[in-house]
Design a protein around this motif. Structure first.
Motif, short mmCIF file in Angstrom:
data_model
loop_
_atom_site.label_atom_id
_atom_site.label_comp_id
_atom_site.label_asym_id
_atom_site.label_seq_id
_atom_site.Cartn_x
_atom_site.Cartn_y
_atom_site.Cartn_z
N LEU A 289 8.13 -40.50 17.81
CA LEU A 289 8.08 -41.85 17.25
C LEU A 289 8.67 -41.90 15.85
O LEU A 289 9.32 -42.87 15.47
CB LEU A 289 6.63 -42.35 17.20
CG LEU A 289 5.82 -42.27 18.50
CD1 LEU A 289 4.41 -42.78 18.27
CD2 LEU A 289 6.51 -43.04 19.61
N VAL A 290 8.38 -40.87 15.05
CA VAL A 290 8.83 -40.81 13.65
C VAL A 290 9.24 -39.38 13.34
O VAL A 290 8.56 -38.44 13.75
CB VAL A 290 7.71 -41.24 12.67
CG1 VAL A 290 8.13 -41.06 11.23
CG2 VAL A 290 7.29 -42.68 12.92
N PRO B 285 3.43 -48.93 11.62
CA PRO B 285 4.24 -47.73 11.77
C PRO B 285 4.50 -46.93 10.49
O PRO B 285 4.49 -45.71 10.53
CB PRO B 285 5.54 -48.25 12.39
CG PRO B 285 5.11 -49.45 13.16
CD PRO B 285 4.03 -50.07 12.32
N PHE B 286 4.72 -47.60 9.36
CA PHE B 286 5.02 -46.81 8.16
C PHE B 286 3.82 -45.99 7.69
O PHE B 286 3.98 -45.03 6.95
CB PHE B 286 5.58 -47.67 7.02
CG PHE B 286 4.61 -48.62 6.41
CD1 PHE B 286 3.75 -48.20 5.41
CD2 PHE B 286 4.56 -49.93 6.82
CE1 PHE B 286 2.84 -49.07 4.85
CE2 PHE B 286 3.66 -50.81 6.25
CZ PHE B 286 2.80 -50.38 5.27
N PRO C 65 7.90 -47.40 18.71
CA PRO C 65 6.57 -47.84 18.28
C PRO C 65 5.48 -47.10 19.06
O PRO C 65 5.72 -46.54 20.12
CB PRO C 65 6.57 -49.33 18.63
CG PRO C 65 7.48 -49.42 19.82
CD PRO C 65 8.54 -48.37 19.60
N TYR C 66 4.27 -47.11 18.50
CA TYR C 66 3.12 -46.59 19.23
C TYR C 66 2.46 -47.74 19.97
O TYR C 66 2.73 -48.91 19.69
CB TYR C 66 2.13 -45.92 18.27
CG TYR C 66 1.51 -46.87 17.28
CD1 TYR C 66 0.37 -47.59 17.60
CD2 TYR C 66 2.09 -47.08 16.04
CE1 TYR C 66 -0.18 -48.50 16.72
CE2 TYR C 66 1.54 -47.98 15.15
CZ TYR C 66 0.41 -48.69 15.49
OH TYR C 66 -0.12 -49.59 14.62
N GLU D 294 7.03 -34.66 12.24
CA GLU D 294 7.25 -35.69 13.24
C GLU D 294 5.92 -36.15 13.80
O GLU D 294 4.91 -35.45 13.73
CB GLU D 294 8.17 -35.21 14.36
CG GLU D 294 7.59 -34.19 15.30
CD GLU D 294 8.56 -33.82 16.42
OE1 GLU D 294 9.79 -33.85 16.20
OE2 GLU D 294 8.05 -33.50 17.51
N ALA E 139 13.52 -40.62 6.54
CA ALA E 139 12.56 -41.02 7.57
C ALA E 139 13.27 -41.86 8.62
O ALA E 139 14.09 -42.72 8.28
CB ALA E 139 11.41 -41.81 6.97
N GLU E 140 12.96 -41.59 9.87
CA GLU E 140 13.50 -42.38 10.98
C GLU E 140 12.34 -42.84 11.86
O GLU E 140 11.52 -42.03 12.28
CB GLU E 140 14.42 -41.53 11.85
CG GLU E 140 15.75 -41.19 11.22
CD GLU E 140 16.62 -40.43 12.19
OE1 GLU E 140 17.09 -41.05 13.19
OE2 GLU E 140 16.82 -39.23 11.97
N PHE E 141 12.31 -44.14 12.12
CA PHE E 141 11.34 -44.72 13.03
C PHE E 141 12.05 -44.91 14.36
O PHE E 141 12.93 -45.75 14.49
CB PHE E 141 10.80 -46.05 12.48
CG PHE E 141 10.04 -45.88 11.21
CD1 PHE E 141 8.68 -45.65 11.23
CD2 PHE E 141 10.69 -45.93 9.98
CE1 PHE E 141 7.97 -45.47 10.06
CE2 PHE E 141 9.99 -45.75 8.81
CZ PHE E 141 8.62 -45.53 8.84
#
Length: 128
Positions: A116-117, A46-47, A82-83, A108, A77-79
Motif C-alpha cells: 500500500l505504501v 492513508p498518510f 488504499p486500505y 512498507e 513516499a509512494e501511496f
C-alpha cells in the motif's frame, strides 16, 4: 526475546499510536508490526501509515527502552493503494544505513500481500 507491546519502546499512546503489536525486532537492523483497521476508524487516513512506519523505525533503531527519537525527514513516499476496513496492515522497516545518531530506513505497509505504501525515512535517535 522482545516485547510485542509498542508502548514499551515508544512514548506514543492512543490516539497517536498507530501500531497494535510488534511481530519482530532485530535492534539496529529491522522490525515488523501489525495494525488491524476497524470499520469505525474514519480518522486513520492513508498518510498516517507513514507515521506508523516512523514509529516502527523508532522501535527498530532504539537500543534500550526509554531512548527517544524523532522523524527527521521523509525522503521518499509512494501511496500505491488504499486500505479497507477490516484489513490487517503489515508494517516492515529495515535500516539502509546509519551515521551517528541518524538512521536512514526503508519501509512498507502491506495488506493481504498487496503493498500500500513504500517510503524512505530518516530518524534521529537519542536525547535531543
Amino acid at each position: 526475546m522482545f516485547n510485542p507491546d509498542p508502548t514499551a519502546y515508544l512514548p506514543h499512546r492512543f490516539p497517536f499510536l498507530f501500531l497494535d503489536r510488534i511481530t519482530g525486532r532485530d535492534p539496529g537492523i529491522s522490525a515488523t508490526a501489525v495494525r488491524q483497521v476497524s470499520s469505525g476508524e474514519h480518522c486513520f487516513v492513508p498518510f498516517l501509515m507513514l507515521e506508523g512506519l516512523a514509529q516502527l523505525a523508532g522501535v527498530a533503531t532504539v537500543q534500550e527502552e526509554g531512548e527517544g527519537g524523532f522523524l527527521a525527514t521523509i525522503d521518499h513516499a509512494e501511496f500505491l493503494a488504499p486500505y479497507q476496513a477490516g484489513d490487517t496492515l503489515e508494517f516492515s522497516v529495515r535500516v539502509l544505513k546509519s551515521f551517528g545518531r541518524l538512521f536512514m530506513m526503508e519501509g512498507e505497509v502491506a495488506a493481504a500481500g498487496q503493498v500500500l505504501v513504500q517510503a524512505v525515512l530518516t530518524l534521529g535517535v537519542g536525547a535531543l
